[in-house]
Design an enzyme around this catalytic site. Structure first.
Site, PDB file in Angstrom:
ATOM      1  N   HIS A   1       0.841  -1.208   0.000  1.00 51.52           N
ATOM      2  CA  HIS A   1       0.000   0.000   0.000  1.00 51.52           C
ATOM      3  C   HIS A   1       0.875   1.256   0.000  1.00 51.52           C
ATOM      4  O   HIS A   1       0.607   2.214  -0.729  1.00 51.52           O
ATOM      5  CB  HIS A   1      -0.880   0.054   1.266  1.00 51.52           C
ATOM      6  CG  HIS A   1      -1.950  -0.986   1.355  1.00 51.52           C
ATOM      7  ND1 HIS A   1      -2.111  -1.785   2.458  1.00 51.52           N
ATOM      8  CD2 HIS A   1      -2.934  -1.345   0.494  1.00 51.52           C
ATOM      9  CE1 HIS A   1      -3.153  -2.589   2.282  1.00 51.52           C
ATOM     10  NE2 HIS A   1      -3.662  -2.350   1.096  1.00 51.52           N
TER      11      HIS A   1
ATOM     12  N   LYS B   1     -17.946  -5.856   8.393  1.00 48.27           N
ATOM     13  CA  LYS B   1     -16.723  -6.630   8.142  1.00 48.27           C
ATOM     14  C   LYS B   1     -15.865  -6.664   9.393  1.00 48.27           C
ATOM     15  O   LYS B   1     -15.548  -5.623   9.959  1.00 48.27           O
ATOM     16  CB  LYS B   1     -15.954  -5.972   6.977  1.00 48.27           C
ATOM     17  CG  LYS B   1     -14.911  -6.866   6.347  1.00 48.27           C
ATOM     18  CD  LYS B   1     -14.369  -6.221   5.081  1.00 48.27           C
ATOM     19  CE  LYS B   1     -13.053  -6.858   4.651  1.00 48.27           C
ATOM     20  NZ  LYS B   1     -12.456  -6.169   3.514  1.00 48.27           N
TER      21      LYS B   1
ATOM     22  N   ARG C   1      -2.157  -6.589  -8.106  1.00 48.19           N
ATOM     23  CA  ARG C   1      -1.010  -7.492  -7.944  1.00 48.19           C
ATOM     24  C   ARG C   1      -1.061  -8.632  -8.951  1.00 48.19           C
ATOM     25  O   ARG C   1      -0.054  -9.254  -9.245  1.00 48.19           O
ATOM     26  CB  ARG C   1      -1.008  -8.098  -6.530  1.00 48.19           C
ATOM     27  CG  ARG C   1      -0.664  -7.124  -5.435  1.00 48.19           C
ATOM     28  CD  ARG C   1      -1.101  -7.648  -4.098  1.00 48.19           C
ATOM     29  NE  ARG C   1      -2.533  -7.869  -4.112  1.00 48.19           N
ATOM     30  CZ  ARG C   1      -3.294  -8.073  -3.057  1.00 48.19           C
ATOM     31  NH1 ARG C   1      -2.735  -8.128  -1.862  1.00 48.19           N
ATOM     32  NH2 ARG C   1      -4.583  -8.248  -3.154  1.00 48.19           N
TER      33      ARG C   1
ATOM     34  N   SER D   1      -2.835  -7.672   3.201  1.00 45.51           N
ATOM     35  CA  SER D   1      -3.144  -7.528   4.629  1.00 45.51           C
ATOM     36  C   SER D   1      -3.562  -8.872   5.206  1.00 45.51           C
ATOM     37  O   SER D   1      -3.173  -9.238   6.322  1.00 45.51           O
ATOM     38  CB  SER D   1      -4.266  -6.508   4.837  1.00 45.51           C
ATOM     39  OG  SER D   1      -3.899  -5.252   4.336  1.00 45.51           O
TER      40      SER D   1
END
Ligand code: PNS
Length: 166
Positions: free
Chosen positions: A20, A44, A96, A134
């Site tokens: 990030h 979440k 990615r 993450s």
């Protein structure tokens, strides 16, 4: 008169990673202002609270020396409404892999439908960060592995302490 080019860099950032941070650095070279914003999503489950994530991003970005100004905050609701409110011309997202592309494509199309004036700019993750997420960083940390170099220093200690607490 030239217009200030503002970009929004949204995400969950639970927690912010070196991947990030690299994207924020690169976005700050492309735009005059980058607003890094943490999604507020009570549905979440997260390891860090929204306030903790904002603080960790602020600390991690403190050392960035770039022409573009970096701000950090949080938002809830529709991303494009928030983008319009801050006057963003672009939403920045990192890719990615092709899996990321598949995930991003419908969101990009939906955001373009809702706010045709705001483009999503996708930056390809740097090769050394392509495996960092993450989710995986939390998994490695919770299983006792080292995450050095995968997350900013400010995050590492807090992450290790948090996973140790369970
Ligand atoms: O880091 P993440 O979890 O991949 O980030 C996802 C995020 C925050 C970009 C995405 O969930 C989002 O934009 N949420 C806001 C809700 C919204 O605007 N939905 C409709 C358009 S897709």
């Amino acid at each position: 008169m030239s217009q200030t080019r503002i970009a929004l860099f949204p995400g969950s950032f639970d927690p912010i990673t070196e991947g990030h941070l690299d994207l924020i650095r690169r976005a700050a070279r492309l735009f005059d202002r980058v607003v890094v914003t943490v999604l507020i999503n009570p549905a979440k489950q997260s390891l860090f609270t929204v306030d903790e994530r904002v603080d960790l991003i602020r600390e991690s970005c403190a050392g960035i020396d770039s022409p573009g100004h970096i701000e950090v905050d949080a938002f809830g609701g529709l991303l494009v409404e928030y983008a319009q409110r801050v006057g963003a011309v672009a939403i920045v997202r990192g890719l990615r892999s092709s899996t990321d592309f598949e995930y991003e494509q419908p969101m990009i199309a939906m955001n373009a439908h809702l706010a045709p004036g705001i483009d999503t700019v996708c930056l390809l993750a740097s090769a050394q960060h392509a495996h960092i997420s993450s989710r995986l960083v939390k998994e490695v940390a919770s299983l006792g592995g080292s995450v050095t170099g995968m997350v900013p220093r400010a995050v590492e200690a807090r992450l290790m302490a948090r996973v140790r607490k369970g």
